[in-house]
Scaffold this active site. Structure first.
Site, PDB file in Angstrom:
ATOM      1  N   ASP A 131       8.938 -65.012 -24.708  1.00  0.00           N
ATOM      2  CA  ASP A 131       9.370 -65.464 -26.035  1.00  0.00           C
ATOM      3  C   ASP A 131       8.619 -64.666 -27.113  1.00  0.00           C
ATOM      4  O   ASP A 131       7.556 -64.109 -26.864  1.00  0.00           O
ATOM      5  CB  ASP A 131       9.149 -66.987 -26.215  1.00  0.00           C
ATOM      6  CG  ASP A 131       7.695 -67.423 -26.030  1.00  0.00           C
ATOM      7  OD1 ASP A 131       6.972 -66.777 -25.259  1.00  0.00           O
ATOM      8  OD2 ASP A 131       7.281 -68.404 -26.673  1.00  0.00           O
ATOM      9  N   GLU A 140      -1.628 -60.030 -22.535  1.00  0.00           N
ATOM     10  CA  GLU A 140      -1.560 -60.154 -24.000  1.00  0.00           C
ATOM     11  C   GLU A 140      -2.209 -58.943 -24.673  1.00  0.00           C
ATOM     12  O   GLU A 140      -3.119 -58.348 -24.111  1.00  0.00           O
ATOM     13  CB  GLU A 140      -2.320 -61.412 -24.446  1.00  0.00           C
ATOM     14  CG  GLU A 140      -1.644 -62.712 -24.108  1.00  0.00           C
ATOM     15  CD  GLU A 140      -0.541 -63.095 -25.083  1.00  0.00           C
ATOM     16  OE1 GLU A 140      -0.280 -62.329 -26.041  1.00  0.00           O
ATOM     17  OE2 GLU A 140       0.069 -64.154 -24.869  1.00  0.00           O
ATOM     18  N   HIS A 151       3.379 -59.798 -34.331  1.00  0.00           N
ATOM     19  CA  HIS A 151       3.924 -60.819 -35.236  1.00  0.00           C
ATOM     20  C   HIS A 151       4.333 -60.229 -36.598  1.00  0.00           C
ATOM     21  O   HIS A 151       4.719 -60.964 -37.496  1.00  0.00           O
ATOM     22  CB  HIS A 151       2.934 -61.981 -35.459  1.00  0.00           C
ATOM     23  CG  HIS A 151       2.646 -62.767 -34.209  1.00  0.00           C
ATOM     24  ND1 HIS A 151       2.168 -64.048 -34.234  1.00  0.00           N
ATOM     25  CD2 HIS A 151       2.787 -62.446 -32.894  1.00  0.00           C
ATOM     26  CE1 HIS A 151       1.998 -64.479 -32.993  1.00  0.00           C
ATOM     27  NE2 HIS A 151       2.368 -63.517 -32.171  1.00  0.00           N
ATOM     28  N   GLU A 195       5.291 -69.667 -25.138  1.00  0.00           N
ATOM     29  CA  GLU A 195       3.883 -69.399 -25.454  1.00  0.00           C
ATOM     30  C   GLU A 195       3.662 -69.392 -26.951  1.00  0.00           C
ATOM     31  O   GLU A 195       2.654 -69.877 -27.450  1.00  0.00           O
ATOM     32  CB  GLU A 195       3.456 -68.053 -24.854  1.00  0.00           C
ATOM     33  CG  GLU A 195       1.945 -67.848 -24.761  1.00  0.00           C
ATOM     34  CD  GLU A 195       1.293 -67.301 -26.025  1.00  0.00           C
ATOM     35  OE1 GLU A 195       0.071 -67.436 -26.188  1.00  0.00           O
ATOM     36  OE2 GLU A 195       2.012 -66.732 -26.872  1.00  0.00           O
ATOM     37  N   GLU A 196       4.619 -68.843 -27.669  1.00  0.00           N
ATOM     38  CA  GLU A 196       4.429 -68.661 -29.111  1.00  0.00           C
ATOM     39  C   GLU A 196       4.591 -69.962 -29.906  1.00  0.00           C
ATOM     40  O   GLU A 196       4.125 -70.064 -31.030  1.00  0.00           O
ATOM     41  CB  GLU A 196       5.406 -67.605 -29.648  1.00  0.00           C
ATOM     42  CG  GLU A 196       5.201 -66.204 -29.068  1.00  0.00           C
ATOM     43  CD  GLU A 196       3.954 -65.513 -29.597  1.00  0.00           C
ATOM     44  OE1 GLU A 196       3.159 -66.148 -30.301  1.00  0.00           O
ATOM     45  OE2 GLU A 196       3.784 -64.322 -29.284  1.00  0.00           O
ATOM     46  N   ASP A 220       3.712 -57.682 -28.309  1.00  0.00           N
ATOM     47  CA  ASP A 220       3.409 -59.085 -27.953  1.00  0.00           C
ATOM     48  C   ASP A 220       4.682 -59.742 -27.439  1.00  0.00           C
ATOM     49  O   ASP A 220       5.356 -60.411 -28.186  1.00  0.00           O
ATOM     50  CB  ASP A 220       2.850 -59.815 -29.172  1.00  0.00           C
ATOM     51  CG  ASP A 220       2.370 -61.208 -28.843  1.00  0.00           C
ATOM     52  OD1 ASP A 220       2.288 -61.541 -27.647  1.00  0.00           O
ATOM     53  OD2 ASP A 220       2.090 -61.982 -29.766  1.00  0.00           O
ATOM     54  N   HIS A 270       4.412 -63.738 -21.390  1.00  0.00           N
ATOM     55  CA  HIS A 270       5.510 -64.537 -21.947  1.00  0.00           C
ATOM     56  C   HIS A 270       6.616 -63.647 -22.491  1.00  0.00           C
ATOM     57  O   HIS A 270       6.349 -62.551 -23.004  1.00  0.00           O
ATOM     58  CB  HIS A 270       4.989 -65.480 -23.045  1.00  0.00           C
ATOM     59  CG  HIS A 270       4.363 -64.781 -24.221  1.00  0.00           C
ATOM     60  ND1 HIS A 270       5.088 -64.354 -25.307  1.00  0.00           N
ATOM     61  CD2 HIS A 270       3.084 -64.435 -24.485  1.00  0.00           C
ATOM     62  CE1 HIS A 270       4.266 -63.783 -26.186  1.00  0.00           C
ATOM     63  NE2 HIS A 270       3.048 -63.815 -25.718  1.00  0.00           N
TER      64      HIS A 270
END
Ligand SMILES: [Zn+2]
Length: 379
Positions: free
Chosen positions: A69, A163, A352, A134-135, A100, A67
């Site tokens: 995003d 991932e 994150h 995805e997030e 990520d 992903h």
């Protein structure tokens, strides 16, 4: 000219694609892939951009999924660099999406470009399934792309989800599945009354205590070769009662089960409902139960490709990766419906977080791993 993973990672991070915004990330990726000869299909669902790119037409089709995003940066003042103006400090690339998972995508594209320049005519195809959703809610992303591909009868023979899977060091962990998760919200209804006259009431807390004791005592399983034992946790008990001389009319409890492949959400529901029915029947009370299933457990049984990937990782990192099913969810839960898949990417330690980063040497190693995987897969 092979694509540089570092250059592409930086370019991707410069696009502030805070979920579900795309900010040009998918087009940038498609532009790079087209320069390598990939056919790129950008699929919009509800203003969310998704990309399916493919090089070659024959089978087998090896797919990389990921992903573009990212989660919001949080407090910008806490960052050493602007999260969307990546910079290298102490041999680490810092920026939102560094592990990520924009850098992982860049590594795969770099690996594909090197593979292509060495193997002009390989038998099979390489594809990328990239989502911009995805997030967040992840409703208009991979979930729908998988349905779309199924409709188009597009066959994926193996899928590698990029991932971040390694807790501390590159090479520690491959994910080959994950546990399922079900939450139950149980209400027991009795009869409200005066505490001094219990024979005229029916206290739901007694029934609730019996039920919770019973469900906590169920031995779901002892774990399997690939999974830890299933586990039930009671996460909430609530009797909303503000008077000490009143027997309450109802009691509520919430529990969650993380379960392995010995169960399905339906088999667990049946098992639990039998207990609720039999205990409330004995205590002459009633119950209401609501379930939320966030996913079934799944496992890609280790096969030849799994072991090949494990060996490649060991060769490059000098660590033999564990085949694990621990941890939270990813889009693998959708993709496994159309293809066997496993997950391997960067080190997730800073994902994150403020100052999300990836070591430059890990970037080089991951590209090498992905390249070796492609070479072995198409050998
Ligand atoms: Zn991710």
């Amino acid at each position: 000219m092979p694509i540089s993973e570092l250059k592409l990672a930086k370019e991707l991070i410069r696009k502030p694609s805070i979920t579900p915004k795309d900010a040009g990330a998918i087009n940038l990726l498609a532009k790079n892939l087209r320069s390598l000869g990939f056919k790129c299909k950008i699929i919009n669902f509800n203003n969310i951009k998704n990309l399916y790119a493919k090089l070659g037409k024959s089978s087998p089709n090896f797919c990389y999924a990921g992903h573009t995003d990212v989660v919001p940066p949080g407090n910008i003042k806490g960052w050493s660099v602007n999260p969307f103006k990546p910079a290298i400090i102490n041999n680490k690339l810092i920026g939102r999406g560094a592990n990520d998972m924009k850098a992982s995508i860049a590594c795969f594209v770099a690996a594909a470009s090197r593979f292509k320049s060495k193997n002009k005519k390989f038998k099979g195809s390489i594809s990328l399934l990239i989502t911009g959703d995805e997030e967040g809610l992840a409703i208009h992303g991979t979930k729908r792309v998988v349905k779309y591909l199924k409709r188009k009868r597009e066959k994926i023979n193996f899928c590698l989800v990029g991932e971040p899977t390694n807790p501390n060091k590159l090479g520690e962990m491959i994910k080959i599945g994950r546990r399922g998760s079900i939450t139950g919200r149980l209400t027991v209804m009795g009869i409200q009354g005066h505490v001094a006259y219990p024979h005229r009431a029916n206290n739901p807390s007694d029934t609730m205590v019996k039920i919770l004791k019973k469900i906590k005592e169920i031995k779901l399983d002892k774990g399997t070769k690939n999974f830890q034992p299933s586990n039930l946790e009671i996460t909430k008990i609530n009797i909303d009662n503000h008077a000490d001389n009143v027997i309450p009319g109802s009691a509520e409890a919430v529990f969650n089960i993380r379960f392995n492949d010995k169960h399905s959400s339906n088999s667990l529901k049946r098992k639990l409902n039998i207990i609720f029915r039999s205990i409330t029947k004995k205590t002459k009370s009633r119950f209401d139960i609501k379930y939320d299933v966030s996913g079934e457990s799944f496992l890609t049984k280790p096969n030849k490709t799994t072991y090949m990937i494990q060996n490649v990782i060991k060769k490059v990192t000098k660590i033999k990766p564990k085949l694990s099913t621990a941890g939270g969810t990813s889009d693998a839960r959708f993709i496994r419906k159309i293809a066997p898949c496993l997950e391997f990417g960067l080190v997730g330690k800073t994902m994150h977080k403020i100052d999300e980063s990836v070591s430059i040497s890990d970037l080089k190693k991951l590209t090498k791993i992905y390249l070796n995987i492609l070479e072995n897969y198409f050998k």
